[in-house]
Design a protein around this motif. Structure first.
Motif, PDB file in Angstrom:
ATOM      1  N   LEU A   1       0.848  -1.190   0.000  1.00 14.09           N
ATOM      2  CA  LEU A   1       0.000   0.000   0.000  1.00 14.09           C
ATOM      3  C   LEU A   1       0.881   1.236   0.000  1.00 14.09           C
ATOM      4  CD1 LEU A   1      -2.300  -1.088   2.954  1.00 14.09           C
ATOM      5  CD2 LEU A   1      -2.956  -1.125   0.564  1.00 14.09           C
ATOM      6  N   ARG A   2       0.279   2.360  -0.347  1.00 12.39           N
ATOM      7  CA  ARG A   2       0.969   3.642  -0.217  1.00 12.39           C
ATOM      8  C   ARG A   2       0.348   4.379   0.955  1.00 12.39           C
ATOM      9  NH1 ARG A   2       4.573   4.682  -3.872  1.00 12.39           N
ATOM     10  NH2 ARG A   2       4.700   6.895  -3.465  1.00 12.39           N
ATOM     11  N   LEU A   3       1.180   4.727   1.924  1.00  7.90           N
ATOM     12  CA  LEU A   3       0.738   5.480   3.095  1.00  7.90           C
ATOM     13  C   LEU A   3       1.539   6.761   3.179  1.00  7.90           C
ATOM     14  CD1 LEU A   3       0.554   2.626   5.747  1.00  7.90           C
ATOM     15  CD2 LEU A   3      -1.317   3.585   4.420  1.00  7.90           C
ATOM     16  N   ALA A   4       0.854   7.875   3.198  1.00  5.23           N
ATOM     17  CA  ALA A   4       1.502   9.183   3.261  1.00  5.23           C
ATOM     18  C   ALA A   4       2.545   9.323   2.147  1.00  5.23           C
ATOM     19  CB  ALA A   4       2.122   9.401   4.637  1.00  5.23           C
ATOM     20  N   GLY A   5       2.227   8.791   0.980  1.00  8.55           N
ATOM     21  CA  GLY A   5       3.099   8.916  -0.166  1.00  8.55           C
ATOM     22  C   GLY A   5       4.259   7.937  -0.220  1.00  8.55           C
ATOM     23  N   HIS A   6       4.308   7.021   0.742  1.00 11.96           N
ATOM     24  CA  HIS A   6       5.402   6.046   0.782  1.00 11.96           C
ATOM     25  C   HIS A   6       4.854   4.642   0.593  1.00 11.96           C
ATOM     26  CE1 HIS A   6       8.210   9.081   2.217  1.00 11.96           C
ATOM     27  NE2 HIS A   6       7.260   9.491   3.031  1.00 11.96           N
ATOM     28  N   ALA A   7       5.550   3.838  -0.181  1.00 11.68           N
ATOM     29  CA  ALA A   7       5.158   2.447  -0.376  1.00 11.68           C
ATOM     30  C   ALA A   7       5.525   1.651   0.876  1.00 11.68           C
ATOM     31  CB  ALA A   7       5.849   1.861  -1.590  1.00 11.68           C
ATOM     32  N   THR A   8       4.627   0.804   1.298  1.00  9.18           N
ATOM     33  CA  THR A   8       4.883  -0.055   2.450  1.00  9.18           C
ATOM     34  C   THR A   8       4.201  -1.395   2.230  1.00  9.18           C
ATOM     35  OG1 THR A   8       4.884  -0.157   4.864  1.00  9.18           O
ATOM     36  CG2 THR A   8       2.895   0.698   3.828  1.00  9.18           C
ATOM     37  N   SER A   9       4.688  -2.403   2.893  1.00  6.39           N
ATOM     38  CA  SER A   9       4.074  -3.730   2.836  1.00  6.39           C
ATOM     39  C   SER A   9       3.660  -4.129   4.236  1.00  6.39           C
ATOM     40  CB  SER A   9       5.055  -4.758   2.284  1.00  6.39           C
ATOM     41  OG  SER A   9       5.327  -4.490   0.938  1.00  6.39           O
ATOM     42  N   ILE A  10       2.503  -4.736   4.319  1.00  6.66           N
ATOM     43  CA  ILE A  10       1.969  -5.194   5.604  1.00  6.66           C
ATOM     44  C   ILE A  10       1.598  -6.655   5.446  1.00  6.66           C
ATOM     45  CG2 ILE A  10       0.205  -4.840   7.373  1.00  6.66           C
ATOM     46  CD1 ILE A  10      -0.179  -2.009   6.024  1.00  6.66           C
ATOM     47  N   ALA A  11       2.023  -7.477   6.384  1.00 12.34           N
ATOM     48  CA  ALA A  11       1.702  -8.905   6.364  1.00 12.34           C
ATOM     49  C   ALA A  11       0.769  -9.228   7.522  1.00 12.34           C
ATOM     50  CB  ALA A  11       2.975  -9.730   6.460  1.00 12.34           C
ATOM     51  N   LEU A  12      -0.405  -9.745   7.186  1.00 13.84           N
ATOM     52  CA  LEU A  12      -1.401 -10.152   8.179  1.00 13.84           C
ATOM     53  C   LEU A  12      -1.989 -11.498   7.760  1.00 13.84           C
ATOM     54  CD1 LEU A  12      -3.498  -6.867   8.588  1.00 13.84           C
ATOM     55  CD2 LEU A  12      -1.729  -7.710  10.148  1.00 13.84           C
ATOM     56  N   GLU A  13      -2.595 -12.165   8.710  1.00 14.01           N
ATOM     57  CA  GLU A  13      -3.313 -13.400   8.415  1.00 14.01           C
ATOM     58  C   GLU A  13      -4.546 -13.051   7.576  1.00 14.01           C
ATOM     59  OE1 GLU A  13      -0.784 -13.880  11.937  1.00 14.01           O
ATOM     60  OE2 GLU A  13      -2.239 -12.359  11.360  1.00 14.01           O
ATOM     61  N   PRO A  14      -4.978 -13.960   6.707  1.00 15.11           N
ATOM     62  CA  PRO A  14      -6.122 -13.688   5.822  1.00 15.11           C
ATOM     63  C   PRO A  14      -7.390 -13.278   6.573  1.00 15.11           C
ATOM     64  CG  PRO A  14      -5.056 -15.744   5.186  1.00 15.11           C
ATOM     65  CD  PRO A  14      -4.410 -15.284   6.458  1.00 15.11           C
ATOM     66  N   GLU A  15      -7.599 -13.823   7.747  1.00 18.91           N
ATOM     67  CA  GLU A  15      -8.798 -13.487   8.521  1.00 18.91           C
ATOM     68  C   GLU A  15      -8.833 -12.009   8.908  1.00 18.91           C
ATOM     69  OE1 GLU A  15      -7.859 -17.825   9.049  1.00 18.91           O
ATOM     70  OE2 GLU A  15      -6.670 -15.998   9.175  1.00 18.91           O
ATOM     71  N   PHE A  16      -7.675 -11.458   9.247  1.00 17.89           N
ATOM     72  CA  PHE A  16      -7.617 -10.038   9.583  1.00 17.89           C
ATOM     73  C   PHE A  16      -7.865  -9.179   8.349  1.00 17.89           C
ATOM     74  CE2 PHE A  16      -5.080 -11.736  13.171  1.00 17.89           C
ATOM     75  CZ  PHE A  16      -5.849 -11.223  14.213  1.00 17.89           C
ATOM     76  N   TRP A  17      -7.273  -9.560   7.215  1.00 13.63           N
ATOM     77  CA  TRP A  17      -7.525  -8.815   5.980  1.00 13.63           C
ATOM     78  C   TRP A  17      -9.016  -8.829   5.651  1.00 13.63           C
ATOM     79  CZ3 TRP A  17      -4.377  -5.336   4.812  1.00 13.63           C
ATOM     80  CH2 TRP A  17      -2.994  -5.509   4.800  1.00 13.63           C
ATOM     81  N   ALA A  18      -9.685  -9.958   5.844  1.00 13.24           N
ATOM     82  CA  ALA A  18     -11.114 -10.055   5.528  1.00 13.24           C
ATOM     83  C   ALA A  18     -11.935  -9.078   6.368  1.00 13.24           C
ATOM     84  CB  ALA A  18     -11.605 -11.489   5.738  1.00 13.24           C
ATOM     85  N   VAL A  19     -11.635  -8.983   7.651  1.00  7.78           N
ATOM     86  CA  VAL A  19     -12.356  -8.050   8.523  1.00  7.78           C
ATOM     87  C   VAL A  19     -12.098  -6.611   8.092  1.00  7.78           C
ATOM     88  CG1 VAL A  19     -12.549  -7.170  10.888  1.00  7.78           C
ATOM     89  CG2 VAL A  19     -12.418  -9.634  10.484  1.00  7.78           C
ATOM     90  N   LEU A  20     -10.852  -6.295   7.782  1.00  7.47           N
ATOM     91  CA  LEU A  20     -10.515  -4.933   7.356  1.00  7.47           C
ATOM     92  C   LEU A  20     -11.177  -4.578   6.027  1.00  7.47           C
ATOM     93  CD1 LEU A  20      -6.744  -4.959   8.339  1.00  7.47           C
ATOM     94  CD2 LEU A  20      -8.605  -3.787   9.543  1.00  7.47           C
ATOM     95  N   GLU A  21     -11.213  -5.521   5.095  1.00  5.84           N
ATOM     96  CA  GLU A  21     -11.874  -5.278   3.813  1.00  5.84           C
ATOM     97  C   GLU A  21     -13.371  -5.048   4.001  1.00  5.84           C
ATOM     98  OE1 GLU A  21     -10.655  -8.781   1.730  1.00  5.84           O
ATOM     99  OE2 GLU A  21      -8.828  -7.842   0.980  1.00  5.84           O
TER     100      GLU A  21
END
Length: 72
Positions: A9-29
């Motif tokens: 993702l880009r946060l505040a104009g900077h590229a970053t990578s975040i690693a989470l378990e699929p279940e957490f991504w599903a809740v956030l989505e």
């Protein structure tokens, strides 16, 4: 052991990578959809909120997703 899913993702104009378990991504989505926002916008909001505590972003996102899943 559960595998992590890495998202870039880009946060505040900077590229970053975040690693989470699929279940957490599903809740956030789901929350991003509920708010009619992008996942990046939701993550950026949580990123801004964590700056006061110095909490790692992945940890902040997990706690946030857990709170959402518990109805808070």
């Amino acid at each position: 052991m559960r595998h992590l899913v890495k998202r870039s993702l880009r946060l505040a104009g900077h590229a970053t990578s975040i690693a989470l378990e699929p279940e957490f991504w599903a809740v956030l989505e789901e929350e991003a959809l509920r708010r009619e926002a992008t996942l990046a916008a939701l993550v950026a909001e949580q990123d801004a909120a964590r700056t006061e505590t110095g909490q790692p972003l992945a940890s902040r996102l997990r706690v946030f997703a857990l709170a959402l899943s518990r109805g808070r």
